[in-house]
Design a protein around this motif. Structure first.
Motif, PDB file in Angstrom:
ATOM      1  N   THR A  37       8.471  43.178  19.600  1.00  0.00           N
ATOM      2  CA  THR A  37       8.640  42.042  20.522  1.00  0.00           C
ATOM      3  C   THR A  37      10.028  42.090  21.162  1.00  0.00           C
ATOM      4  O   THR A  37      10.155  42.370  22.352  1.00  0.00           O
ATOM      5  N   ASN A  64      18.173  25.201  13.537  1.00  0.00           N
ATOM      6  CA  ASN A  64      17.107  26.050  14.088  1.00  0.00           C
ATOM      7  C   ASN A  64      16.716  27.102  13.041  1.00  0.00           C
ATOM      8  O   ASN A  64      17.470  28.046  12.799  1.00  0.00           O
ATOM      9  N   HIS A  69      10.999  38.361   7.835  1.00  0.00           N
ATOM     10  CA  HIS A  69      10.193  39.543   8.177  1.00  0.00           C
ATOM     11  C   HIS A  69       9.857  40.309   6.907  1.00  0.00           C
ATOM     12  O   HIS A  69      10.751  40.612   6.113  1.00  0.00           O
ATOM     13  N   ARG A 123       6.639  36.773   9.363  1.00  0.00           N
ATOM     14  CA  ARG A 123       5.967  37.728  10.263  1.00  0.00           C
ATOM     15  C   ARG A 123       6.151  39.142   9.751  1.00  0.00           C
ATOM     16  O   ARG A 123       7.158  39.458   9.102  1.00  0.00           O
ATOM     17  N   SER A 183       7.327  36.807  19.376  1.00  0.00           N
ATOM     18  CA  SER A 183       6.014  36.581  18.761  1.00  0.00           C
ATOM     19  C   SER A 183       5.476  35.183  19.051  1.00  0.00           C
ATOM     20  O   SER A 183       6.234  34.240  19.306  1.00  0.00           O
ATOM     21  N   ARG A 197       4.949  28.224  19.723  1.00  0.00           N
ATOM     22  CA  ARG A 197       5.603  29.026  20.775  1.00  0.00           C
ATOM     23  C   ARG A 197       4.578  30.057  21.236  1.00  0.00           C
ATOM     24  O   ARG A 197       4.109  30.853  20.425  1.00  0.00           O
ATOM     25  N   GLY A 230      13.640  25.599  17.860  1.00  0.00           N
ATOM     26  CA  GLY A 230      14.229  26.491  18.865  1.00  0.00           C
ATOM     27  C   GLY A 230      13.763  26.205  20.275  1.00  0.00           C
ATOM     28  O   GLY A 230      14.445  26.551  21.243  1.00  0.00           O
TER      29      GLY A 230
END
Ligand code: TXA
Ligand code: MG
Length: 346
Positions: A37, A64, A69, A123, A183, A197, A230
């Protein structure tokens, strides 16, 4: 601080270099990493001291939260309180890939990651080099986009260095990100899954897996507070003023010509192949075919950076309708343009 660049070819991964970079992470330092991404600014996701450095290096507001990962599906179990079997089955199909899911966090998640929420974002990136790196670090990596807060996200190691040279210990240069937008963030803790998002995966794509799926109300209504903190901040903004015009090629061409004549400063244009030939600009960037927005998504952030590197004062962009992938692109572009998005009549 000297920022070390580890240039690594994904087709013949140099384990030695990768190990050097992972030692920096183990030492509590920051290393920017490539993903499909955008580039991420990685820190040991379980080390509060390292995590605080992420916020400092980016000038990121502490409220935020960060995405963790992982490199293998099993790693999710120690990070979350629970995950439904049906959701796990879907994640097996969509991961690795540009999808982040929000779940109730387990007790090992530091407050710096979750920013005071009781949830955590997770993610698994679709880049082998990056998954190898996470595995070598032996911890989940917290990684926001590796730009200074408010700037366009980086999709190449050069972009990361533009913002972060001297502020972080290293960057792994694994080539350009093939998607170019962040993402899709999907909240799995609400009654029905909610897109917080928009990203590469659109609502239409995800409906196949989660037939009941919605958008966070804030994506459609600016008066609502977004569930992804965010989303509320100024973002993706180059130094140049950005104006976005949505309409036919003909209408865009007439508008671009008129703006060109009115503008005394340096003028930049981002247009589709169908639009050309266009008003002469100080920097012209083609975003490819209007019928296939993947090129626009891929080069959007880099193009905005290019505009600044060429000292452009006004960037005029041919915008797109807010549906399907167009919604993800316009979500970024509206912020880059501080809301200066206009519809042209034919
Ligand atoms: O593609 C991506 O997602 C990239 C690459 C590096 O993986 N990362 C990225 O991270 O875009 P960042 O920090 O720039 O954006 C993460 C977004 C923010 O809007 C944040 O507020 C939201 O995800 N987020 C993170 N944790 C959350 C949580 N627990 N609840 C709601 N939103 C969350
Ligand atoms: Mg970001």
């Amino acid at each position: 601080m000297q920022t070390k660049v580890f240039k690594i070819d994904e087709n013949s991964i140099d384990i030695n270099q990768l190990r050097q970079a992972s030692n920096l992470i183990k030492d509590g330092q920051l290393v920017a990493i490539p993903t499909e991404t955008v580039y991420g600014l990685a820190a040991d996701g379980l080390n509060p001291v390292a995590l605080r450095k992420v916020f400092e290096a980016k000038n990121r507001p502490m409220d935020n939260p960060l995405i963790l990962h992982i490199s293998k599906l099993d790693e999710i179990f120690k990070l979350v309180k629970e995950v439904k079997d049906s959701d796990l089955e879907i994640l097996k199909k969509l991961w690795p890939g540009p999808l982040t899911v929000i779940l109730k966090k387990s007790d090992i998640i530091p407050d710096e990651v979750s920013a005071g929420l009781d949830t955590v974002a997770i993610r698994m990136p679709d880049k082998l080099l990056t998954r190898d790196f996470i595995e070598m670090c032996q911890v989940p990596l917290a990684a926001p986009s590796a730009n200074l807060s408010t700037k366009p996200s980086p999709t190449r190691a050069e972009d990361v260095l533009e913002d972060m040279d001297g502020r972080i210990a290293g960057v792994i240069d694994g080539g350009p990100s093939y998607i170019g937008l962040e993402s899709t963030v999907l909240d799995l803790t609400s009654e029905i899954p909610l897109i917080l998002r928009p990203g590469f995966y659109t609502k239409e794509d995800l409906e196949y897996y989660w037939p009941q799926i919605g958008y966070d109300m804030a994506l459609k209504n600016e008066n609502q507070t977004p569930k992804a903190p965010g989303q509320k901040y100024k973002h993706y903004a180059p130094k140049a003023r950005v104006e976005v015009y949505i309409g036919s090629s003909e209408a865009f061409k007439i508008k671009a010509e008129a703006l060109r004549k009115q503008t005394s400063g340096r003028f930049g244009l981002m247009y589709f192949d169908q639009d050309g030939p266009l008003a002469k600009a100080d920097l012209n960037i083609s975003m490819g075919d209007m019928a296939d927005l993947s090129t626009m998504g891929k080069i959007l952030f880099t193009s905005l950076r290019e505009m600044d590197n060429n000292n452009i004062d006004l960037v005029v962009v041919h915008g797109v309708l807010e549906n399907s992938y167009g919604l993800s692109i316009m979500n970024r572009l509206k912020k880059s343009a501080s809301g200066r998005v206009y519809y042209l009549e034919d």
